[in-house]
Design an enzyme around this catalytic site. Sequence first.
Site, PDB file in Angstrom:
ATOM      1  N   VAL A 156      44.165  39.486  29.629  1.00  0.00           N
ATOM      2  CA  VAL A 156      42.747  39.130  29.632  1.00  0.00           C
ATOM      3  C   VAL A 156      42.175  39.506  30.987  1.00  0.00           C
ATOM      4  O   VAL A 156      42.500  38.895  32.004  1.00  0.00           O
ATOM      5  CB  VAL A 156      42.554  37.614  29.379  1.00  0.00           C
ATOM      6  N   SER A 157      41.313  40.534  30.996  1.00  0.00           N
ATOM      7  CA  SER A 157      40.781  41.022  32.268  1.00  0.00           C
ATOM      8  C   SER A 157      39.298  40.757  32.450  1.00  0.00           C
ATOM      9  O   SER A 157      38.762  40.908  33.543  1.00  0.00           O
ATOM     10  CB  SER A 157      41.038  42.528  32.409  1.00  0.00           C
ATOM     11  N   THR A 158      38.592  40.358  31.380  1.00  0.00           N
ATOM     12  CA  THR A 158      37.167  40.060  31.481  1.00  0.00           C
ATOM     13  C   THR A 158      36.874  38.748  30.771  1.00  0.00           C
ATOM     14  O   THR A 158      37.672  38.263  29.966  1.00  0.00           O
ATOM     15  CB  THR A 158      36.306  41.169  30.842  1.00  0.00           C
TER      16      THR A 158
END
Length: 210
Positions: free
Chosen positions: A9-11
Amino acid sequence: MATILYARVSTIEQTIEHQLMQAEAAGFRIDQVVADHGVSGVTVAFKERPNGKRLFDMLRGGDSLVVRWVDRLGRNYGDVRDTIQEFMRRGVVVRTVINNLTFDGASTDPMQQAVRDALIGFLAATAQANAEAIKEAQRGGIALARAKEGGIKYRGRKPSFTHRQLTTVREMDGQSVGEIAKATGLSRQTIYRIKADPVAAESMLANWAT
């Protein structure tokens, strides 16, 4: 044998719950979810992430690693390719929710191995290409926003060719790209872009008054 979902999960728009829901809807029975939060798939290699590294200790031969798509493993061609290959060498099966792809080291047939490895390379390259396209779009959006704030007309990327070069490309239509490149001094890639959409090329020049 365990089935583990790895979620990156990067955003703020991405969630572990969404990735798990997609996996279960596709028919996967997930025993455990392992996730890395706020980690770039471009700059941080899989083995350098806290839980990416942990998976190499957790997973054993016969276990399955499920990811929404290969871009959850990363967005760097070499890293994604090497990660999948390493898991296969350890007997771990890598599966994707999207397209329901399966990668394992079970096949001993060299032709099947070659096809499998080529597909892995293609998907890894696609993951990196998508990341680069997103980054380019973001840069364009930032430039457009700044131009609007300053009351400046947004002109887009500056063309790498002149009116004379564009005219020559159009006049030499039907000749080989090599011949056109030699006559104009333009790269083959630029010539292909002009030939694909000459109207857009004219527009670029008009925006920059070249």
